[in-house]
Design an enzyme around this catalytic site. Structure first.
Site, PDB file in Angstrom:
ATOM      1  N   SER A  17      20.479  65.136  41.998  1.00 33.00           N
ATOM      2  CA  SER A  17      20.633  64.560  40.657  1.00 33.00           C
ATOM      3  C   SER A  17      19.730  63.358  40.414  1.00 33.00           C
ATOM      4  O   SER A  17      19.290  63.133  39.285  1.00 33.00           O
ATOM      5  CB  SER A  17      22.092  64.172  40.417  1.00 33.00           C
ATOM      6  N   GLY A  54      23.768  67.852  42.196  1.00 34.01           N
ATOM      7  CA  GLY A  54      24.765  68.368  43.123  1.00 34.01           C
ATOM      8  C   GLY A  54      24.199  69.085  44.329  1.00 34.01           C
ATOM      9  O   GLY A  54      24.951  69.522  45.205  1.00 34.01           O
ATOM     10  N   ASN A  82      24.159  64.325  48.705  1.00 33.19           N
ATOM     11  CA  ASN A  82      25.365  65.122  48.472  1.00 33.19           C
ATOM     12  C   ASN A  82      25.987  65.585  49.786  1.00 33.19           C
ATOM     13  O   ASN A  82      27.209  65.716  49.876  1.00 33.19           O
ATOM     14  CB  ASN A  82      25.071  66.282  47.522  1.00 33.19           C
ATOM     15  N   ASP A 163      28.603  55.389  36.404  1.00 36.06           N
ATOM     16  CA  ASP A 163      29.233  56.003  37.585  1.00 36.06           C
ATOM     17  C   ASP A 163      28.955  55.229  38.869  1.00 36.06           C
ATOM     18  O   ASP A 163      29.550  55.495  39.911  1.00 36.06           O
ATOM     19  CB  ASP A 163      28.836  57.468  37.726  1.00 36.06           C
ATOM     20  N   HIS A 166      24.234  56.943  40.009  1.00 30.17           N
ATOM     21  CA  HIS A 166      22.927  57.378  39.495  1.00 30.17           C
ATOM     22  C   HIS A 166      22.176  56.220  38.845  1.00 30.17           C
ATOM     23  O   HIS A 166      22.753  55.505  38.028  1.00 30.17           O
ATOM     24  CB  HIS A 166      23.122  58.520  38.487  1.00 30.17           C
TER      25      HIS A 166
END
Length: 191
Positions: A17, A54, A82, A163, A166
């Site tokens: 991502s 992801g 991830n 979040d 990111h």
């Protein structure tokens, strides 16, 4: 005769991502920011985004052949975050990354590994084993390593989206500015 300008170097960023530019317009995302940072260093370049939100190292291994086109001069392998979030066995992460590097090198594509640092909160032993994956692979394959893709940006609320994971546009620009000289050196050392 006038000298012909060298064709631009093609860099493909195989990642998750962060390299897909999650939550950002394409112009603000890491691939375009890296393109601009390399231009500032005088490197004629095309940066292709091959990030899938992801994606794990296993996903990257499964798609490396069609995600990285054959005209790529340098593939930046920026996977592992991830795997870390899912608590995957670092041995599996290493095996997947090893497979990616081998596939790229077999295709005569130069590789730069962009690692990710595990925070000690995940457990000191796991963090050490996970972090050793990237340095070990770079050493084993003789490829350059950028130790931590999000160095200088991680845990900074002003440089990340809501979040906390990111990077925002400023964060992506900082990552690109720090990564660009390493990419430029890898391109100069390559074919």
């Amino acid at each position: 005769w006038p000298a012909l300008a060298a064709p631009p170097k093609v860099i493909t960023v195989l990642g998750d991502s962060i390299t897909a530019g999650y939550g950002l317009p394409a112009a603000a995302a890491l691939p375009n920011q890296l393109h601009l940072a390399l231009q500032k260093l005088g490197v004629a370049n095309v940066v292709r985004a091959a990030g899938v939100s992801g994606d794990t190292t296993g996903g990257g291994l499964a798609r490396v052949d069609f995600s990285v086109q054959k005209d790529t001069d340098l593939a930046i392998v920026a996977l592992g975050a991830n795997d870390l979030l899912q608590g995957q066995d670092p041995k599996r992460t290493r095996a997947n990354l090893d497979g990616i590097v081998k596939k790229l090198r077999a295709r005569k594509i130069d590789v730069l590994i962009a690692g990710i640092s595990a925070p000690t909160e995940v457990g000191g032993g796991y963090a050490r084993e996970f972090n050793a994956v990237f340095t070990g692979l770079a050493r084993a394959h003789g490829v350059p390593l950028y130790p931590n893709l999000i160095d200088g940006v991680a845990r900074r609320p002003d440089l990340n989206q809501a979040d906390g994971i990111h990077p925002n546009a400023r964060g992506a620009a900082i990552i690109a500015a720090r990564l660009a000289p390493v990419v430029a050196r890898a391109l100069a050392a390559g074919r």
